[in-house]
Design a protein around this motif. Sequence first.
Motif, mmCIF file in Angstrom:
data_model
loop_
_atom_site.group_PDB
_atom_site.id
_atom_site.type_symbol
_atom_site.label_atom_id
_atom_site.label_comp_id
_atom_site.label_asym_id
_atom_site.label_seq_id
_atom_site.Cartn_x
_atom_site.Cartn_y
_atom_site.Cartn_z
ATOM 1 N N TYR A 228 0.811 -1.209 0.000
ATOM 2 C CA TYR A 228 0.000 0.000 0.000
ATOM 3 C C TYR A 228 0.852 1.271 0.000
ATOM 4 C CZ TYR A 228 -3.148 3.637 1.705
ATOM 5 O OH TYR A 228 -3.846 4.797 1.843
ATOM 6 N N GLU A 229 2.000 1.234 0.600
ATOM 7 C CA GLU A 229 2.782 2.445 0.867
ATOM 8 C C GLU A 229 2.963 3.292 -0.397
ATOM 9 O OE1 GLU A 229 6.433 1.696 2.790
ATOM 10 O OE2 GLU A 229 5.555 0.688 4.523
ATOM 11 N N ARG A 230 2.697 4.582 -0.210
ATOM 12 C CA ARG A 230 2.863 5.541 -1.299
ATOM 13 C C ARG A 230 3.717 6.701 -0.802
ATOM 14 N NH1 ARG A 230 -3.113 6.083 -4.109
ATOM 15 N NH2 ARG A 230 -3.711 3.877 -3.969
ATOM 16 N N LYS A 231 4.543 7.178 -1.646
ATOM 17 C CA LYS A 231 5.422 8.278 -1.268
ATOM 18 C C LYS A 231 4.622 9.562 -1.148
ATOM 19 C CE LYS A 231 9.676 10.663 -2.553
ATOM 20 N NZ LYS A 231 10.769 10.778 -3.547
ATOM 21 N N LEU A 232 4.909 10.311 -0.107
ATOM 22 C CA LEU A 232 4.264 11.607 0.093
ATOM 23 C C LEU A 232 4.926 12.627 -0.821
ATOM 24 C CD1 LEU A 232 2.140 13.167 1.779
ATOM 25 C CD2 LEU A 232 3.989 13.748 3.363
ATOM 26 N N GLN A 233 4.138 13.218 -1.686
ATOM 27 C CA GLN A 233 4.652 14.150 -2.683
ATOM 28 C C GLN A 233 4.394 15.584 -2.257
ATOM 29 O OE1 GLN A 233 2.776 13.099 -6.368
ATOM 30 N NE2 GLN A 233 3.583 11.003 -6.374
ATOM 31 N N VAL A 234 5.276 16.454 -2.702
ATOM 32 C CA VAL A 234 5.157 17.883 -2.405
ATOM 33 C C VAL A 234 4.544 18.551 -3.625
ATOM 34 C CG1 VAL A 234 6.357 19.995 -1.786
ATOM 35 C CG2 VAL A 234 7.127 17.805 -0.850
ATOM 36 N N LEU A 235 3.313 19.031 -3.483
ATOM 37 C CA LEU A 235 2.605 19.722 -4.540
ATOM 38 C C LEU A 235 2.405 21.174 -4.123
ATOM 39 C CD1 LEU A 235 -0.105 17.028 -5.381
ATOM 40 C CD2 LEU A 235 2.082 17.403 -6.529
ATOM 41 N N GLU A 236 2.819 22.077 -4.979
ATOM 42 C CA GLU A 236 2.722 23.502 -4.662
ATOM 43 C C GLU A 236 1.294 23.981 -4.917
ATOM 44 O OE1 GLU A 236 4.989 25.199 -3.235
ATOM 45 O OE2 GLU A 236 6.619 23.743 -3.387
ATOM 46 N N ARG A 237 0.609 24.336 -3.841
ATOM 47 C CA ARG A 237 -0.744 24.870 -3.934
ATOM 48 C C ARG A 237 -0.871 26.056 -2.989
ATOM 49 N NH1 ARG A 237 -0.157 21.988 -7.482
ATOM 50 N NH2 ARG A 237 -1.477 20.286 -8.263
ATOM 51 N N ALA A 238 -1.735 26.966 -3.343
ATOM 52 C CA ALA A 238 -1.940 28.170 -2.538
ATOM 53 C C ALA A 238 -2.946 27.870 -1.429
ATOM 54 C CB ALA A 238 -2.434 29.316 -3.409
ATOM 55 N N ALA A 239 -2.480 27.940 -0.188
ATOM 56 C CA ALA A 239 -3.333 27.712 0.982
ATOM 57 C C ALA A 239 -3.263 28.927 1.896
ATOM 58 C CB ALA A 239 -2.907 26.454 1.723
ATOM 59 N N TYR A 240 -4.299 29.120 2.680
ATOM 60 C CA TYR A 240 -4.397 30.328 3.497
ATOM 61 C C TYR A 240 -4.840 29.975 4.919
ATOM 62 C CZ TYR A 240 -4.462 32.328 -1.189
ATOM 63 O OH TYR A 240 -4.154 32.635 -2.485
ATOM 64 N N ASN A 241 -4.344 30.768 5.858
ATOM 65 C CA ASN A 241 -4.721 30.627 7.259
ATOM 66 C C ASN A 241 -4.891 32.033 7.830
ATOM 67 O OD1 ASN A 241 -5.274 29.687 9.788
ATOM 68 N ND2 ASN A 241 -3.214 28.965 10.221
ATOM 69 N N VAL A 242 -5.953 32.679 7.402
ATOM 70 C CA VAL A 242 -6.203 34.080 7.734
ATOM 71 C C VAL A 242 -6.873 34.159 9.095
ATOM 72 C CG1 VAL A 242 -7.311 36.215 6.974
ATOM 73 C CG2 VAL A 242 -6.444 34.570 5.283
ATOM 74 N N ASP A 295 -8.624 36.371 17.904
ATOM 75 C CA ASP A 295 -7.594 36.276 16.865
ATOM 76 C C ASP A 295 -6.397 35.487 17.355
ATOM 77 O OD1 ASP A 295 -8.392 38.092 14.476
ATOM 78 O OD2 ASP A 295 -8.834 39.331 16.235
ATOM 79 N N LYS A 296 -5.499 35.204 16.428
ATOM 80 C CA LYS A 296 -4.184 34.653 16.721
ATOM 81 C C LYS A 296 -3.128 35.644 16.238
ATOM 82 C CE LYS A 296 -3.836 32.059 12.391
ATOM 83 N NZ LYS A 296 -2.764 32.895 11.814
ATOM 84 N N ARG A 297 -1.971 35.582 16.871
ATOM 85 C CA ARG A 297 -0.881 36.460 16.477
ATOM 86 C C ARG A 297 -0.233 35.975 15.175
ATOM 87 N NH1 ARG A 297 3.272 35.883 18.844
ATOM 88 N NH2 ARG A 297 2.834 34.067 20.154
ATOM 89 N N GLU A 298 0.496 36.851 14.544
ATOM 90 C CA GLU A 298 1.297 36.455 13.389
ATOM 91 C C GLU A 298 2.427 35.552 13.873
ATOM 92 O OE1 GLU A 298 2.183 36.242 9.395
ATOM 93 O OE2 GLU A 298 0.482 37.239 10.362
ATOM 94 N N GLY A 299 2.546 34.368 13.278
ATOM 95 C CA GLY A 299 3.541 33.407 13.726
ATOM 96 C C GLY A 299 3.174 32.715 15.017
ATOM 97 N N SER A 300 1.891 32.625 15.316
ATOM 98 C CA SER A 300 1.445 32.009 16.559
ATOM 99 C C SER A 300 1.677 30.506 16.536
ATOM 100 C CB SER A 300 -0.045 32.305 16.777
ATOM 101 O OG SER A 300 -0.549 31.591 17.874
ATOM 102 N N SER A 301 1.781 29.931 17.721
ATOM 103 C CA SER A 301 1.947 28.476 17.838
ATOM 104 C C SER A 301 0.697 27.725 17.401
ATOM 105 C CB SER A 301 2.293 28.105 19.283
ATOM 106 O OG SER A 301 1.273 28.530 20.177
#
Length: 574
Positions: A228-242, A295-301
Amino acid sequence: MAPVSLLDLVASLPVSDGWGPTTSKETTLNGVPYAPYSKGDKLGRMADWTDGKDRDRGGRQQYGNRNYRDQQTYGSNQQSNPFAIAAAEEESSFSVVDRTQVSTRSRGFGRGGGTVFGRGRGARGGPNQRGGRGTFQRVGGRGGQGGYNDRGRGGRSGGRRGWRDDKNQRNRDASVNVKPDWTLLEELDFVRLMRLSLEPGEAEDIDSYGFLHYYDRTYDKQPGAKTYERKLQVLERAAYNVTTSSDPVIQELADKDEATIFATDNILSMLMCATRSVYSWDLVITRQGSKVFIDKREGSSLDMVTVNENAADAPLELSEGHKDSMNSPSALMLEATHINNIFPVQVVVESKSGKLEMPKEHPFYDPKVETDPAASKAYKYRRFDLSLERDEEPLHLVVRTELDAVAKNNVSGEDQFLVIKALNEFDNKAQGSGNALDWRSKLATSRGAVVATEMKNNSCKLARWTTQSILANADMMKLGFVSRTNARSNNDHVIVGVLSYKPHEFANQMNLNLANGWGIVRTICDMCLKMPEGKFVLVKDPNKAVLRLYQVPQNTFEEDEEGERETIPEELEE
């Protein structure tokens, strides 16, 4: 002779011949030594037929113990007892010789590979150690629960009490530095927070934005199998955490007076699951008029995904003497956050024709600015009623929730909304693994044991993910199990399997009480609504189970661009 009555006979007897001891003018008994005493001596009993148990257990002293009776002394700092029975000296010189053969093979390592030192109640220490009470040091071991200098009452290898105290003994850093101009308003311990409860009304969907791709069902086949094992691939997509205040949709809803409290599911889940957290975190709460923005701070944990936060032997920082920098908490959080960013993108089938469009377009994606395509994401803005009978006006909360994918129901053919998350395995033999099982060999055969271990080691993280799924009204939650290709490298990963759970059923398995979470939210908001307009910071203490609410200046966490600029002297401008 006339008969004499008994009363007359008694009256005729001399006083000295009466009943009782003879009278004496001396105040002391001859031949008995003086026994000094102090005010601190505790009074004993004239007779106690109980068999004395543990002296420290429950504060009961060993009155019935033989050695205690023969050797106890009265008086402050007395080294000898003139009343001691002479047999005590004979018994002290008597000993039993144990002629049983002792195995040289010491069982020094428990299941977790830790070493047990000294004597502890039930501790698996050296050979022929029965285990009693007292202070001992324990590192790892099954049931040891990371017991560093555990002075508590032992259970099995230290018991449950030990690891709770040990986690608090670590001197972790706070997520934010408390400044002198901050004013402490409230201090809430977790015991008080766990007693809160509030059942909100039915949620109402306000608007939906974005789009969703369909889930690739091939990832559900034979989890844990070698093929079953599949390699985890890095796909460039635009994601947001506003954050909340920067969301244009929330600003619009606030202007329309759609609610009183505004937050995102990432922020709200942290507040609702606060009592499960160990690491420090903070939230910024702003009151503007009658509105409250969380809200959360910029760079928050809060943007980071923790790893084994609730484990008995949680990962150690480099400052705590841990030499494996790759498996430190900060490095593991970066790795887990990266995995959770790219895993939901890989397990969907991207197709322009095969995607589900929401009624409104993506609120954050701008194709004129972004070079990468947008990731599969739908944003649902939902309103919850947190009102009480005593409230004069209704109290509503609007939260922005997120969905990651959609899938067709096998029976009805209807669309089901999914929330996709990923657990990551770094090294089940390393410090901080929390006695985790090997996913490659156990996920297929012992799926329940693997999930139960993750529930224990990542209680806060899984509770937050489940809460986010319920807030978004998701039909299913997909949990991916991602492991390192090589335990000594955190760059390459493989997908071992994906398991599906219904959010409410998963919450019941974790004993997740959503009513308690809503009670915490309502309590914190009530505190801020009673205060004048301003900014507040809620901080989880890094080493204690305590939340602290501070009132801070309005410009806190805001970058002062004018102050950061370097001023040029007038004589150098030319």
